[in-house]
Design a protein around this motif. Structure first.
Motif, PDB file in Angstrom:
ATOM      1  N   GLN A   1       0.809  -1.215   0.000  1.00  0.00           N
ATOM      2  CA  GLN A   1       0.000   0.000   0.000  1.00  0.00           C
ATOM      3  C   GLN A   1       0.846   1.270   0.000  1.00  0.00           C
ATOM      4  O   GLN A   1       0.316   2.348  -0.236  1.00  0.00           O
ATOM      5  CB  GLN A   1      -0.926   0.016   1.213  1.00  0.00           C
TER       6      GLN A   1
ATOM      7  N   TRP B   1       0.465   4.736  -2.476  1.00  0.00           N
ATOM      8  CA  TRP B   1      -0.837   4.833  -3.136  1.00  0.00           C
ATOM      9  C   TRP B   1      -1.659   5.938  -2.483  1.00  0.00           C
ATOM     10  O   TRP B   1      -1.677   6.070  -1.259  1.00  0.00           O
ATOM     11  CB  TRP B   1      -1.584   3.511  -3.043  1.00  0.00           C
TER      12      TRP B   1
ATOM     13  N   PRO C   1      -5.457   7.644  -1.830  1.00  0.00           N
ATOM     14  CA  PRO C   1      -6.872   7.283  -1.877  1.00  0.00           C
ATOM     15  C   PRO C   1      -7.671   8.278  -2.724  1.00  0.00           C
ATOM     16  O   PRO C   1      -7.328   9.460  -2.796  1.00  0.00           O
ATOM     17  CB  PRO C   1      -7.305   7.340  -0.416  1.00  0.00           C
TER      18      PRO C   1
ATOM     19  N   THR D   1     -12.049   8.736  -3.912  1.00  0.00           N
ATOM     20  CA  THR D   1     -13.410   8.206  -3.916  1.00  0.00           C
ATOM     21  C   THR D   1     -14.157   8.825  -5.089  1.00  0.00           C
ATOM     22  O   THR D   1     -14.166  10.042  -5.251  1.00  0.00           O
ATOM     23  CB  THR D   1     -14.143   8.536  -2.601  1.00  0.00           C
TER      24      THR D   1
ATOM     25  N   LYS E   1     -14.343   3.404  -3.512  1.00  0.00           N
ATOM     26  CA  LYS E   1     -13.138   3.855  -2.816  1.00  0.00           C
ATOM     27  C   LYS E   1     -11.960   3.157  -3.483  1.00  0.00           C
ATOM     28  O   LYS E   1     -11.833   1.936  -3.412  1.00  0.00           O
ATOM     29  CB  LYS E   1     -13.216   3.520  -1.335  1.00  0.00           C
TER      30      LYS E   1
ATOM     31  N   HIS F   1      -7.611   3.561  -5.076  1.00  0.00           N
ATOM     32  CA  HIS F   1      -6.277   4.056  -4.785  1.00  0.00           C
ATOM     33  C   HIS F   1      -5.559   4.265  -6.111  1.00  0.00           C
ATOM     34  O   HIS F   1      -5.759   3.504  -7.054  1.00  0.00           O
ATOM     35  CB  HIS F   1      -5.510   3.047  -3.929  1.00  0.00           C
TER      36      HIS F   1
ATOM     37  N   SER G   1      -8.495  -1.048  -6.724  1.00  0.00           N
ATOM     38  CA  SER G   1      -9.366  -1.086  -5.549  1.00  0.00           C
ATOM     39  C   SER G   1      -8.570  -1.692  -4.390  1.00  0.00           C
ATOM     40  O   SER G   1      -7.420  -2.113  -4.559  1.00  0.00           O
ATOM     41  CB  SER G   1     -10.611  -1.937  -5.827  1.00  0.00           C
ATOM     42  N   HIS G   2      -9.185  -1.785  -3.232  1.00  0.00           N
ATOM     43  CA  HIS G   2      -8.536  -2.379  -2.056  1.00  0.00           C
ATOM     44  C   HIS G   2      -8.135  -3.837  -2.300  1.00  0.00           C
ATOM     45  O   HIS G   2      -7.245  -4.353  -1.642  1.00  0.00           O
ATOM     46  CB  HIS G   2      -9.451  -2.281  -0.835  1.00  0.00           C
TER      47      HIS G   2
ATOM     48  N   PHE H   1      -4.483  -4.989  -2.737  1.00  0.00           N
ATOM     49  CA  PHE H   1      -3.602  -5.114  -1.584  1.00  0.00           C
ATOM     50  C   PHE H   1      -3.776  -6.452  -0.872  1.00  0.00           C
ATOM     51  O   PHE H   1      -3.143  -6.703   0.140  1.00  0.00           O
ATOM     52  CB  PHE H   1      -3.843  -3.950  -0.616  1.00  0.00           C
ATOM     53  N   GLU H   2      -4.659  -7.292  -1.396  1.00  0.00           N
ATOM     54  CA  GLU H   2      -4.878  -8.630  -0.863  1.00  0.00           C
ATOM     55  C   GLU H   2      -4.304  -9.645  -1.847  1.00  0.00           C
ATOM     56  O   GLU H   2      -4.049  -9.329  -3.002  1.00  0.00           O
ATOM     57  CB  GLU H   2      -6.379  -8.879  -0.660  1.00  0.00           C
TER      58      GLU H   2
END
Length: 105
Positions: free
Chosen positions: A5, A8, A10, A12, A17, A19, A35-36, A39-40
């Protein structure tokens, strides 16, 4: 594989939401939006576009407004950018984004 992360920013847009980050390259500025889920662990969509450093004697400046417009365009495309689980999208060039990113030299 997940990305870190660090670096990056943010943003919106509507209810999304996301990045983004800008990276200087030999040919211009690469902008990547995720998107989030990026990061997964696993693959997720990316919105990636390049803005040339100079065009018509004007330099480029990447602002949140340029990134927001890129997201709006990508969401309206078919298939739309969602940032969801899937293979990363290919590079997408857009004249409007190049125009929006220009500042006087």
């Amino acid at each position: 594989m997940a990305v870190t992360q660090k670096g990056w920013r943010p943003i919106t847009v509507g209810e999304a939401k996301l990045h983004w980050r800008a990276i200087g390259t030999e040919y211009g500025i690469d902008v990547i939006v995720v998107s989030h889920l990026a990061f997964e662990r696993g693959s997720s969509q990316q919105l990636k576009f390049n803005i040339a450093y100079f065009q018509q004697a004007k330099s480029a400046s990447i602002t949140p407004a340029v990134v927001r417009r890129a997201i709006e365009i990508a969401v309206a495309m078919e298939p739309p950018f969602t940032g969801g689980r899937s293979e990363p999208d290919s590079d997408e060039a857009c004249e409007e984004l190049n125009r929006l990113s220009r500042t006087s030299a």
